[in-house]
Design a protein around this motif. Structure first.
Motif, PDB file in Angstrom:
ATOM      1  N   ILE A 394       6.951   1.051   6.092  1.00  0.00           N
ATOM      2  CA  ILE A 394       8.230   1.262   5.418  1.00  0.00           C
ATOM      3  C   ILE A 394       8.840  -0.112   5.169  1.00  0.00           C
ATOM      4  O   ILE A 394       9.343  -0.763   6.083  1.00  0.00           O
ATOM      5  N   ILE A 395       8.754  -0.549   3.954  1.00  0.00           N
ATOM      6  CA  ILE A 395       9.197  -1.910   3.624  1.00  0.00           C
ATOM      7  C   ILE A 395      10.700  -1.865   3.382  1.00  0.00           C
ATOM      8  O   ILE A 395      11.173  -1.742   2.253  1.00  0.00           O
ATOM      9  N   ASP A 396      11.435  -1.952   4.481  1.00  0.00           N
ATOM     10  CA  ASP A 396      12.885  -1.766   4.423  1.00  0.00           C
ATOM     11  C   ASP A 396      13.640  -2.969   4.970  1.00  0.00           C
ATOM     12  O   ASP A 396      14.757  -2.865   5.440  1.00  0.00           O
ATOM     13  N   ARG A 397      12.985  -4.129   4.897  1.00  0.00           N
ATOM     14  CA  ARG A 397      13.598  -5.372   5.348  1.00  0.00           C
ATOM     15  C   ARG A 397      12.895  -6.520   4.633  1.00  0.00           C
ATOM     16  O   ARG A 397      11.879  -6.293   3.979  1.00  0.00           O
ATOM     17  N   PRO A 398      13.391  -7.742   4.728  1.00  0.00           N
ATOM     18  CA  PRO A 398      12.799  -8.862   3.977  1.00  0.00           C
ATOM     19  C   PRO A 398      11.291  -8.981   4.175  1.00  0.00           C
ATOM     20  O   PRO A 398      10.770  -8.823   5.277  1.00  0.00           O
ATOM     21  N   PHE A 399      10.568  -9.284   3.058  1.00  0.00           N
ATOM     22  CA  PHE A 399       9.115  -9.337   3.103  1.00  0.00           C
ATOM     23  C   PHE A 399       8.581 -10.421   2.180  1.00  0.00           C
ATOM     24  O   PHE A 399       9.277 -10.932   1.308  1.00  0.00           O
ATOM     25  N   PHE A 400       7.305 -10.763   2.389  1.00  0.00           N
ATOM     26  CA  PHE A 400       6.571 -11.741   1.581  1.00  0.00           C
ATOM     27  C   PHE A 400       5.514 -10.997   0.768  1.00  0.00           C
ATOM     28  O   PHE A 400       4.949 -10.003   1.227  1.00  0.00           O
ATOM     29  N   PHE A 401       5.219 -11.475  -0.461  1.00  0.00           N
ATOM     30  CA  PHE A 401       4.161 -10.856  -1.258  1.00  0.00           C
ATOM     31  C   PHE A 401       3.485 -11.898  -2.128  1.00  0.00           C
ATOM     32  O   PHE A 401       4.031 -12.974  -2.384  1.00  0.00           O
ATOM     33  N   ALA A 402       2.263 -11.601  -2.559  1.00  0.00           N
ATOM     34  CA  ALA A 402       1.520 -12.511  -3.429  1.00  0.00           C
ATOM     35  C   ALA A 402       0.609 -11.709  -4.334  1.00  0.00           C
ATOM     36  O   ALA A 402       0.140 -10.621  -3.964  1.00  0.00           O
ATOM     37  N   ILE A 403       0.339 -12.231  -5.524  1.00  0.00           N
ATOM     38  CA  ILE A 403      -0.575 -11.615  -6.489  1.00  0.00           C
ATOM     39  C   ILE A 403      -1.739 -12.575  -6.683  1.00  0.00           C
ATOM     40  O   ILE A 403      -1.536 -13.745  -7.009  1.00  0.00           O
TER      41      ILE A 403
END
Length: 423
Positions: A394-403
């Motif tokens: 459950i992504i309900d707080r600050p997160f990192f992502f990359a493509i």
């Protein structure tokens, strides 16, 4: 010159996203709500994608530079949404690197992690990478475009111009930088290459400007399995300061490649042709984005990249759209390129006129929704004269992502979302 790549999302800095190891302890089964959309296409154990043989030294160099760049930006903006294209920055600076000499060339090589690698190898790598991205299918749209805008009153070294034409397929134009319309001409080119997502990368030009070098990237791809719009609802998202907001979040139950580590969870969401994917890293409640950033190294990334395992799970992801812009001068100086911005800069391989970099500007756009992802980036360098488990994520707080691009092992975009409601 512009090139479009179909069925491919882009990546230029080996931010290679991964496949991770089985968990030390199994996760308990979690019943999912019955009204969630379920992936109709289970993920095959292995998808045959021919790995392009790129120079491994440069793949590692581009990845390491990307992490260094991102970490430096994060340190300066720890409480804001960040979205950058390390590949766009790397290509723009690689073009500029062809004009550097002496201590300036050495400083740029250290910053770009290119020490001990010849300029010819660097140019060949970037050419092969862009050719590889052209080899795509029909589900993703990508374009990479480079350009060189020359002050009509300045003579450039012929070898520099030829390298940009040969290896970077750059559009090359002479402009009267005293004419205010020159800025609009350049920005119109960027606007066209980014499908109207980035309207301005150059704020001003003058007769003291020797050249402006620009890289522009555009990417649009649908998810392999779209999120059902009818299941998007307002859900709580907890900000860094503990405040909770309500924000539209997408939900889907299906098979994903998933990783669970003591300090974070990670999930890989593939795009339609499965060559490109988005990896999302969610720090656990006992950790934070700042702590995750400290772990974000080349070695850890390579370790994580072999550790994702197929699991069935529920993913809840906030919709978000971000427009981001920053000047990279101070960031690049902090990474070791001070001399390139100083009166001591040596760009004799670009022009005989005494020159230095006056500005490196980076601008990006990303829109993540139920269908997929649309992203674009532009970087300008202005050279100046004079100076089987079940999980829930459950992504309900600050997160990192990359493509990233699975085929070349490179990354195009990466970012952190502190507040998905901010644009």
């Amino acid at each position: 010159m512009k090139t479009y790549y179909r069925s491919t999302a882009i990546s230029l800095l080996t931010f290679a996203m991964m496949s991770f190891p089985s968990l030390a302890s199994p996760i308990k089964s979690i019943p999912a709500p019955s009204n969630l959309a379920v992936s109709p296409n289970p993920i095959p154990p292995k998808i045959a994608i021919n790995k392009v043989e790129l120079d491994s030294r440069l793949v590692k160099a581009s990845t390491k530079f990307g992490f260094n760049l991102f970490n430096q930006i994060f340190q300066q903006n720890p409480h804001k949404n960040i979205f950058i294209s390390p590949s766009s920055v790397a290509i723009a600076l690689a073009m500029t690197y062809n004009g550097a000499n002496g201590q300036t060339q050495s400083a740029m090589a250290r910053t770009l992690e290119l020490e001990g690698i010849s300029t010819n190898d660097i140019n060949n790598f970037n050419q092969l990478l862009q050719v590889s991205l052209l080899d795509s299918q029909n589900d993703t749209e990508i374009s990479i475009a480079n350009s060189l805008w020359i002050n009509q009153n300045i003579a450039l070294e012929r070898s520099f111009v030829e390298k940009l034409k040969t290896y970077y397929q750059a559009t090359i134009k002479n402009l009267n930088f005293d004419d205010s319309s020159s800025t609009q001409i350049i920005n119109d080119w960027v606007k066209q290459q980014t499908k109207n997502k980035i309207h301005q990368i150059v704020k001003r030009a003058s007769n003291d400007t020797v050249v402006i070098l620009i890289n522009a990237i555009y990417f649009k791809a649908n998810w392999a399995n779209a999120f059902d719009k009818s299941l998007t609802n307002l859900k709580p998202f907890t900000l860094e300061n503990g405040t909770t907001i309500q924000h539209p979040s997408m939900s889907r139950l299906g098979e994903y490649r998933y990783l669970d580590r003591p300090k974070f969870q990670a999930v890989r969401i593939p795009y339609q042709n499965r060559r490109f994917r988005m990896d999302i890293f969610l720090p656990k409640n006992t950790s934070s984005l700042a702590e995750f950033q400290q772990q974000l190294t080349l070695q850890n990334w390579q370790d994580w990249s072999d550790s994702f395992q197929i699991n069935t799970g529920l993913v809840q992801l906030p919709r978000f759209k971000v427009e981001y812009e920053l000047e990279l001068n101070q960031v690049l100086k902090s990474l070791g390129m001070q001399i390139a911005f100083s009166p001591s800069a040596d760009f004799r391989n670009l022009t005989s006129s005494a020159s230095s970099i006056s500005e490196v500007r980076h601008k990006t756009f990303v829109d993540v929704n139920e269908e997929g992802t649309e992203a674009s980036a532009a970087t300008s360098v202005r050279v100046f004269r004079g100076a089987s488990r079940t999980f829930q994520m459950i992504i309900d707080r600050p997160f990192f992502f990359a493509i990233s691009d699975r085929q070349t092992g490179t990354i195009l975009f990466m970012g952190t979302i502190q507040n998905p409601a901010l644009k």
